[in-house]
Motif scaffolding. Structure first.
Motif, PDB file in Angstrom:
ATOM      1  N   LEU A 388       0.809  -1.224   0.000  1.00  0.00           N
ATOM      2  CA  LEU A 388       0.000   0.000   0.000  1.00  0.00           C
ATOM      3  C   LEU A 388       0.837   1.266   0.000  1.00  0.00           C
ATOM      4  O   LEU A 388       0.279   2.372   0.055  1.00  0.00           O
ATOM      5  N   SER A 389       2.165   1.133  -0.043  1.00  0.00           N
ATOM      6  CA  SER A 389       3.065   2.290  -0.059  1.00  0.00           C
ATOM      7  C   SER A 389       2.750   3.217   1.109  1.00  0.00           C
ATOM      8  O   SER A 389       2.398   2.770   2.191  1.00  0.00           O
ATOM      9  N   ASP A 390       2.845   4.544   0.893  1.00  0.00           N
ATOM     10  CA  ASP A 390       2.638   5.459   2.018  1.00  0.00           C
ATOM     11  C   ASP A 390       1.172   5.812   2.243  1.00  0.00           C
ATOM     12  O   ASP A 390       0.862   6.672   3.066  1.00  0.00           O
ATOM     13  N   ALA A 391       0.270   5.118   1.542  1.00  0.00           N
ATOM     14  CA  ALA A 391      -1.161   5.311   1.827  1.00  0.00           C
ATOM     15  C   ALA A 391      -1.490   4.842   3.242  1.00  0.00           C
ATOM     16  O   ALA A 391      -2.491   5.253   3.825  1.00  0.00           O
ATOM     17  N   VAL A 392      -0.625   3.991   3.799  1.00  0.00           N
ATOM     18  CA  VAL A 392      -0.860   3.501   5.162  1.00  0.00           C
ATOM     19  C   VAL A 392      -0.826   4.636   6.178  1.00  0.00           C
ATOM     20  O   VAL A 392      -1.370   4.516   7.269  1.00  0.00           O
ATOM     21  N   VAL A 393      -0.182   5.747   5.829  1.00  0.00           N
ATOM     22  CA  VAL A 393      -0.147   6.910   6.733  1.00  0.00           C
ATOM     23  C   VAL A 393      -1.564   7.447   6.951  1.00  0.00           C
ATOM     24  O   VAL A 393      -1.856   8.048   7.980  1.00  0.00           O
ATOM     25  N   GLY A 394      -2.448   7.203   6.008  1.00  0.00           N
ATOM     26  CA  GLY A 394      -3.825   7.677   6.143  1.00  0.00           C
ATOM     27  C   GLY A 394      -4.707   6.782   6.983  1.00  0.00           C
ATOM     28  O   GLY A 394      -5.881   7.097   7.206  1.00  0.00           O
ATOM     29  N   LEU A 395      -4.180   5.649   7.464  1.00  0.00           N
ATOM     30  CA  LEU A 395      -4.981   4.752   8.297  1.00  0.00           C
ATOM     31  C   LEU A 395      -5.140   5.321   9.694  1.00  0.00           C
ATOM     32  O   LEU A 395      -4.232   5.939  10.245  1.00  0.00           O
ATOM     33  N   THR A 396      -6.301   5.114  10.284  1.00  0.00           N
ATOM     34  CA  THR A 396      -6.556   5.598  11.637  1.00  0.00           C
ATOM     35  C   THR A 396      -5.881   4.679  12.649  1.00  0.00           C
ATOM     36  O   THR A 396      -5.469   3.562  12.331  1.00  0.00           O
ATOM     37  N   SER A 397      -5.801   5.143  13.876  1.00  0.00           N
ATOM     38  CA  SER A 397      -5.171   4.334  14.928  1.00  0.00           C
ATOM     39  C   SER A 397      -5.924   3.022  15.142  1.00  0.00           C
ATOM     40  O   SER A 397      -5.313   1.980  15.397  1.00  0.00           O
ATOM     41  N   SER A 398      -7.254   3.050  15.006  1.00  0.00           N
ATOM     42  CA  SER A 398      -8.027   1.813  15.197  1.00  0.00           C
ATOM     43  C   SER A 398      -7.743   0.821  14.079  1.00  0.00           C
ATOM     44  O   SER A 398      -7.677  -0.400  14.306  1.00  0.00           O
ATOM     45  N   GLU A 399      -7.538   1.321  12.855  1.00  0.00           N
ATOM     46  CA  GLU A 399      -7.200   0.428  11.738  1.00  0.00           C
ATOM     47  C   GLU A 399      -5.804  -0.174  11.928  1.00  0.00           C
ATOM     48  O   GLU A 399      -5.591  -1.365  11.671  1.00  0.00           O
ATOM     49  N   LEU A 400      -4.870   0.631  12.371  1.00  0.00           N
ATOM     50  CA  LEU A 400      -3.526   0.123  12.630  1.00  0.00           C
ATOM     51  C   LEU A 400      -3.521  -0.863  13.793  1.00  0.00           C
ATOM     52  O   LEU A 400      -2.810  -1.864  13.779  1.00  0.00           O
ATOM     53  N   GLU A 401      -4.346  -0.571  14.792  1.00  0.00           N
ATOM     54  CA  GLU A 401      -4.430  -1.441  15.961  1.00  0.00           C
ATOM     55  C   GLU A 401      -4.968  -2.815  15.583  1.00  0.00           C
ATOM     56  O   GLU A 401      -4.659  -3.825  16.230  1.00  0.00           O
ATOM     57  N   SER A 402      -5.762  -2.875  14.514  1.00  0.00           N
ATOM     58  CA  SER A 402      -6.354  -4.149  14.097  1.00  0.00           C
ATOM     59  C   SER A 402      -5.359  -5.058  13.373  1.00  0.00           C
ATOM     60  O   SER A 402      -5.644  -6.220  13.127  1.00  0.00           O
ATOM     61  N   LEU A 403      -4.197  -4.518  13.019  1.00  0.00           N
ATOM     62  CA  LEU A 403      -3.207  -5.310  12.287  1.00  0.00           C
ATOM     63  C   LEU A 403      -2.598  -6.386  13.195  1.00  0.00           C
ATOM     64  O   LEU A 403      -2.447  -6.188  14.401  1.00  0.00           O
ATOM     65  N   SER A 404      -2.209  -7.485  12.590  1.00  0.00           N
ATOM     66  CA  SER A 404      -1.536  -8.536  13.353  1.00  0.00           C
ATOM     67  C   SER A 404      -0.042  -8.249  13.390  1.00  0.00           C
ATOM     68  O   SER A 404       0.507  -7.658  12.440  1.00  0.00           O
ATOM     69  N   PRO A 405       0.662  -8.652  14.458  1.00  0.00           N
ATOM     70  CA  PRO A 405       2.113  -8.466  14.518  1.00  0.00           C
ATOM     71  C   PRO A 405       2.831  -9.106  13.330  1.00  0.00           C
ATOM     72  O   PRO A 405       3.804  -8.552  12.810  1.00  0.00           O
ATOM     73  N   GLU A 406       2.332 -10.254  12.882  1.00  0.00           N
ATOM     74  CA  GLU A 406       2.968 -10.932  11.758  1.00  0.00           C
ATOM     75  C   GLU A 406       2.876 -10.090  10.485  1.00  0.00           C
ATOM     76  O   GLU A 406       3.837 -10.010   9.715  1.00  0.00           O
ATOM     77  N   ALA A 407       1.713  -9.462  10.268  1.00  0.00           N
ATOM     78  CA  ALA A 407       1.535  -8.636   9.067  1.00  0.00           C
ATOM     79  C   ALA A 407       2.494  -7.446   9.078  1.00  0.00           C
ATOM     80  O   ALA A 407       3.086  -7.095   8.043  1.00  0.00           O
ATOM     81  N   VAL A 408       2.638  -6.821  10.234  1.00  0.00           N
ATOM     82  CA  VAL A 408       3.557  -5.691  10.349  1.00  0.00           C
ATOM     83  C   VAL A 408       4.988  -6.154  10.108  1.00  0.00           C
ATOM     84  O   VAL A 408       5.767  -5.491   9.408  1.00  0.00           O
ATOM     85  N   HIS A 409       5.336  -7.293  10.686  1.00  0.00           N
ATOM     86  CA  HIS A 409       6.676  -7.839  10.498  1.00  0.00           C
ATOM     87  C   HIS A 409       6.954  -8.113   9.021  1.00  0.00           C
ATOM     88  O   HIS A 409       8.019  -7.768   8.494  1.00  0.00           O
ATOM     89  N   ASN A 410       6.008  -8.698   8.331  1.00  0.00           N
ATOM     90  CA  ASN A 410       6.186  -9.036   6.921  1.00  0.00           C
ATOM     91  C   ASN A 410       6.245  -7.801   6.022  1.00  0.00           C
ATOM     92  O   ASN A 410       6.839  -7.842   4.943  1.00  0.00           O
TER      93      ASN A 410
END
Length: 1134
Positions: A388-410
């Motif tokens: 998603l490139s830098d579009a992730v900067v537009g995600l809200t804190s609740s959307e980021l909070e929903s991410l799994s640690p594995e997804a962030v790591h990958n």
């Protein structure tokens, strides 16, 4: 040039030769005879150039000078060699300080003389000429010429005027390029563009176009438009006009490449007429992508016109290869219908460039949001995070909070390249990434890139110190300056506590080094000058390190080592030998920005003592005002020029002194700013000129050059702004008639216009006004402009939607994300009710931005706080990143609400501590909350806790302060010394400082600098007991913190030694408590007087214009032969 040396040698060797009248003057070569006649008539520049030309093709003999002197006698010209030498030296020297006269002289040169001048100024590759102990530094001479803005402007104008007639076009383009590139001023103005040649060879035109493209960002909008017009005219001439008609654009693929960034000035109709084959050829060319990556100022309308032509040319606009070629055009992509997720991801990947656009960020964010939704079709955020490139900067804190640690790591390889993360977002993502890793290591941290700013202080502190040592020397070190003070302190304390500090110190670079405490520096060994080169130092560190290193290293090595120059004391300067000081002065001058006003004052006195005849003119402004009497006649121009290149407040912190200097500047200008040459000369000084002088003494001719300078001024008074506004209106006329380019050129100064005038501009050029407002600063500096922008944006997008906000919001417009992003500081004009009606999603996406608005009042902040509670739920459930994201909104929290928050993290406290508007009861609640939630007591706080608490430390009581552990306080003392706490608190901090540095009676300059405002806690007896030589080492903020009733205990001798900067920091209340002798001493300090000034030998001569003393042992030659030799190399004594 080797012949030049022979001439010099011959001239010197025959100085005393006997000259007779019997010599036949007819034997003199015609060119040399012409040169001699020019000397007789005072045309010394012409003579110089003829001599240079003559020697390039002729061999000089000992007989040549004899013939020259004989010719003088034959013409009955009687003179002494010394008088002729002085008049010629004075003429040539003054010529470089009189650019208007220089321009006139250049205009009168014949073609051969002009060619010679250009050859020696621009085509000579020699940097120095040597013969025996005679050294002619031609490179230095040229450097001095090109450092003068007025002379540079003259060279630019004369090149335009004469060069294309006298030299080849390619040579002239090369000369123009050199002049324009070396100058900090851009001489390209719309009226000058009309002087550009309208016929040029193809190579010369391409080269000149490249110069203009390289200078694009330094060029005003009106000049850009004029340059585009010139380029268009030249390109149309070269275009096959037989094929040219109304339906076909003159813009070929090649012409687009030549235009480069100037393509953004193409009219819409010309873009839409570009031939299909031409646009296809242009996009197919690899360099087209680079070109389109740089069109930062393109508008949506033009971008979409280009996209339409590219689409029409047969390119598949949804092919990844095509998308890659679009450059910044991709930021305005609008064909979203039936787009698949792969195309959306390809577009998002390219849109990482879009933050370079000038404006339109709200539209870009909206497009990214739409593409994000498409990219996630039939997939989860976890699945597509890495694409998603830098579009992730537009995600809200609740959307980021929903991410799994594995997804962030990958996805970390993508996430670590993204810029623009909010602190709260970095906190969430770094927490998830690190939770996936089992062991914290250098490798894991180094993978995080910019996300490292979200790593908690406690996490850093829990790491292995050897791993931390690797972090500060690895690639992650580039992000260390972005860490909070608490995070930086956490890293340093862990390294220091485990004995690896000495080996790590040499790897700590840049600003990060400034956080090492003075007491920690004391404990280490093995310092050397090379180790200090890339480090930024606080003055306290520099004072200690300079003294320490001076025991084993030469002063030359120390002075030339970066920030160490901050540690040079007045005693050291005074003890320097005259020759060493004069030879080292260039080092001080080069590092003037690192010196304190007190150090500059010491340098001025030293220079005056050892060589008052050659003191650099700007140093005269540092000495007491009576020394300004030396500035007159030939010293005036170099005085103004040197001041214009220096920061005025560094030289003259005192308002009275500054006014005296400015009065002298006005006298030197003969009471007016006549034209662009005067503006060039003034440089930064133009920001300090009094309103009355701007009102009646600045010509309109000077205004075009002055405008860019005024835009850079940081602290204009209301009266100055008023006069500048009148000058702008006088120069450009009514805003009703302004073009888009004029509006852009006036830039932030449009804030000076009335609301009515701003409304006119906002209606005509809403995008330009919006871009200017987004960089304008706080409400207090531009209320009318921000109000106009708010009206323009909110009226342009007004919509009322209360379906999601309840019945209380019926009929109330709610702020949208687009509006909030566009408005920035202008968000201050939302009503309380409108803020209350904001959609929850809008608040979640924009809370950080809203938290930075400095102008929100308490009612608005309360409304936003209530919105936060509505969106995030009850206060006990708020996470650290929620609180951090609030910014100023947190100031609305009541004491009871603060008690409900989870404040266990020092990073939460660090964010709160950055706010300086807490009430004492709020601050106390935050302190208590932190101690209770973290399970700590005052005595268990670590240095990073103290640093994180920041302004909250001012809420400590006396008992609590004395409970702080000495070792932890010593590591944090410099940060504590930045706080403006009450006098009782400062007194207790002073006692703590004594536990670190010993009793106040034993403190030295580095300690006083280290403790900052804590020195304001000294009592009357302690203050009186301080050695007068320590007074300059108080920080100015510490001087302001000394209670008036204690400040009055200082002796007149102590006050006289405060130094200019500290004397200027004395408050009105402190001044009112002083007696007559104390006030006299304060005035001496303000004036830069030397309280125990050494006796100065009386000197008959006035200071010479910028004369630089010769190195010890250099030969001092005189006589007419030396003038000729010097003239031949333009090595003038200036």
């Amino acid at each position: 040039m080797s012949r030049l040396l022979k001439i010099c040698f011959l001239l010197i060797s025959v100085t005393c030769a006997e000259i007779t009248r019997s010599q036949n003057s007819e034997d003199l070569p015609p060119l040399l005879q012409k040169a001699v006649e020019e000397v007789i008539t005072g045309k010394y520049l012409n003579a110089l150039l003829d001599i240079l030309h003559f020697q390039s093709a002729n061999v000089w003999t000992t007989d040549t000078l004899t013939k020259v002197m004989a010719y003088f006698h034959a013409q009955d010209v009687m003179f002494t060699l010394s008088s002729l030498q002085m008049s010629i030296k004075s003429y040539l020297k003054n010529l470089l300080y009189q650019p208007r006269q220089l321009l006139s002289e250049f205009q009168q040169l014949d073609q051969q003389q002009f060619q010679t001048a250009m050859k020696y100024l621009f085509n000579s590759r020699k940097d120095r000429l040597e013969m025996g102990n005679i050294i002619l530094d031609w490179d230095k001479t040229r450097e001095r010429i090109f450092q003068s803005p007025g002379v540079n402007r003259t060279l630019f104008l004369i090149t335009l005027d004469k060069c294309f007639l006298a030299l080849s076009a390619l040579d002239c383009v090369d000369i123009l390029s050199q002049v324009l590139r070396v100058s900090v001023v851009n001489y390209l103005q719309p009226d000058v563009i009309g002087s550009l040649p309208n016929v040029l060879q193809e190579d010369a035109f391409r080269n000149l176009s490249t110069v203009f493209k390289d200078l694009y960002d330094k060029t005003s909008a009106n000049t850009q438009r004029a340059l585009y017009g010139w380029m268009k005219q030249m390109l149309q001439k070269s275009y096959n006009m037989s094929e040219f008609n109304e339906s076909v654009s003159w813009v070929s693929a090649e012409n687009l490449w030549i235009l480069g960034r100037y393509m953004v000035h193409l009219p819409l109709e010309d873009i839409l007429k570009i031939g299909i084959n031409e646009i296809r050829l242009f996009i197919s060319y690899d360099n087209a992508t680079k070109q389109l990556d740089t069109v930062y100022d393109i508008t949506p309308e033009l971008a979409q016109a280009f996209l339409e032509r590219i689409n029409s040319s047969g390119f598949d606009m949804r092919n990844a290869s095509t998308v890659y070629r679009l450059g910044l055009l991709v930021c305005f992509y609008d064909d979203m219908e039936q787009m698949d997720s792969a195309v959306a991801r390809a577009l998002l990947h390219q849109m990482i460039k879009c933050n370079q656009l000038r404006g339109f960020q709200a539209e870009v964010q909206k497009l990214k949001s739409q593409l994000l939704n498409i990219a996630m079709q039939n997939q989860t955020l976890n699945d597509v995070l890495g694409s998603l490139s830098d579009a992730v900067v537009g995600l809200t804190s609740s959307e980021l909070e929903s991410l799994s640690p594995e997804a962030v790591h990958n996805a970390v390889a993508t996430l670590n390249q993204v810029s623009g993360w909010a602190k709260s977002q970095a906190m969430i993502l770094s927490s998830k990434y690190l939770s996936y890793e089992k062991v914290l290591s250098f490798y894991n941290i180094s993978q995080m890139g910019a996300l490292v700013t979200g790593v908690s202080t406690q996490t850093f502190y829990s790491m292995n110190p050897k791993e931390l040592s690797r972090i500060i020397r690895g690639t992650t070190s580039q992000y260390l300056s972005d860490l909070s003070p608490a995070q930086q302190q956490g890293i340093l304390r862990k390294i220091a506590a485990f004995g690896d500090f000495s080996s790590s110190v040499k790897y700590i670079q840049g600003a990060f080094f400034k956080d090492i405490s003075l007491s920690d520096l004391w404990k280490q060994t093995g310092y050397n000058p090379p180790m200090m080169k890339e480090k930024e130092l606080r003055r306290s560190q520099a004072l200690y390190l300079y003294e320490l290193l001076s025991k084993k290293n030469s002063p030359v090595d120390l002075l030339s080592t970066g920030h160490l120059v901050k540690g040079v004391t007045c005693q050291l300067i005074e003890s320097m030998g005259a020759d060493f000081f004069l030879n080292s002065f260039k080092i001080f001058e080069k590092n003037l920005h690192l010196l304190s006003p007190y150090q500059v004052n010491c340098l001025a006195w030293k220079f005056w003592k050892v060589s008052n005849a050659s003191i650099p003119p700007f140093l005269l402004s540092v000495l007491p005002t009576e020394y300004l009497e030396y500035v007159s006649g030939p010293l005036c121009i170099p005085f103004i020029e040197s001041l214009g290149k220096t920061e005025m407040d560094l030289l003259n912190p005192s308002l009275r002194k500054k006014n005296a200097v400015l009065q002298k500047v006005q006298e030197c200008l003969n009471g007016s700013i006549a034209d662009e040459f005067d503006v060039d000369l003034l440089g930064n000084l133009i920001c300090h000129l009094p309103p009355a002088f701007l009102h009646g003494r600045m010509s309109l001719k000077a205004m075009a050059t002055a405008l860019p300078q005024f835009k850079l001024c940081r602290q204009l008074s209301h009266q100055q702004k008023t006069e500048i506004k009148y000058k702008i209106l006088e120069f450009y006329g009514s805003p009703n008639n302004w073009t888009a380019e004029t509006t852009s050129d006036v830039g932030p100064l449009i804030a000076l216009l009335s609301k009515g005038e701003l409304n006119v501009l906002a209606e005509k050029f809403p995008d330009i006004i919006l871009q200017i407002a987004q960089t304008i600063g706080p409400l207090s500096s531009a209320e009318e402009l921000l109000s106009t922008v708010f009206d323009s944006v909110s009226n342009g997008t007004s919509s009322i939607d209360s379906s999601l906000t309840g019945p209380d919001c019926l009929g109330t417009r709610a702020p949208s994300s687009d509006e909030i992003i566009k408005l920035v500081e202008a968000n201050v004009f939302w009503s309380v009710q409108e803020l209350k009606c904001m959609d929850a999603g809008t608040f979640g996406k924009n809370v950080e931005l809203l938290g930075t608005v400095s102008g929100f009042n308490s009612s608005q902040l309360i409304a936003l706080k209530e919105k936060a509670k509505q969106v995030w739920g009850s206060l006990p459930g708020w996470k650290s990143y929620h609180i951090v994201s609030l910014g100023r909104i947190a100031l609305a929290l009541t004491e009871h609400e603060i008690e409900e928050l989870d404040l266990r993290s020092v990073d939460t406290i660090s964010a709160l501590g950055q706010q300086r508007e807490w009430t004492p009861t709020q601050a106390r609640s935050i302190l208590q909350g932190f101690l209770e939630d973290s399970g700590q007591t005052i005595s268990t706080l670590k240095s990073f806790d103290l640093v994180g608490l920041g302004a909250i430390l001012c809420a400590l009581n006396s008992t609590e302060i004395m409970s702080v552990r000495t070792a932890e306080f010593s590591a944090a003392v410099a940060r504590v010394g930045l706080l403006f706490c009450s006098s009782p608190v400062l007194r207790q901090f002073k006692k703590m400082a004594e536990s670190v540095f010993g009793t106040a009676a034993g403190w030295n300059g580095s300690v006083l600098q280290e403790i900052g405002t804590i020195a304001g806690g000294l009592n009357e007896d302690e203050l009186k007991a301080l050695d007068k030589n320590l007074m300059p080492y108080f920080q100015p903020i510490a001087v302001r913190c000394i209670p008036p009733e204690i400040f009055q205990a200082l002796s007149p001798e102590q006050i006289a030694n405060l130094g200019p900067e500290n004397a200027a920091a004395v408050t009105r209340s402190q001044r009112e408590h002083l007696n007559g002798p104390q006030l006299q001493s304060l005035q001496l300090a303000l004036d830069g007087a030397q309280s125990s000034a050494p006796e100065t030998e009386k000197d008959d001569g006035m200071p010479q214009v910028g004369q630089t003393p010769a190195p010890s042992g250099a030969p001092c030659l005189s006589g007419f032969s030396i003038w000729l030799c010097a003239a031949l190399t333009l090595h003038l004594p200036f």
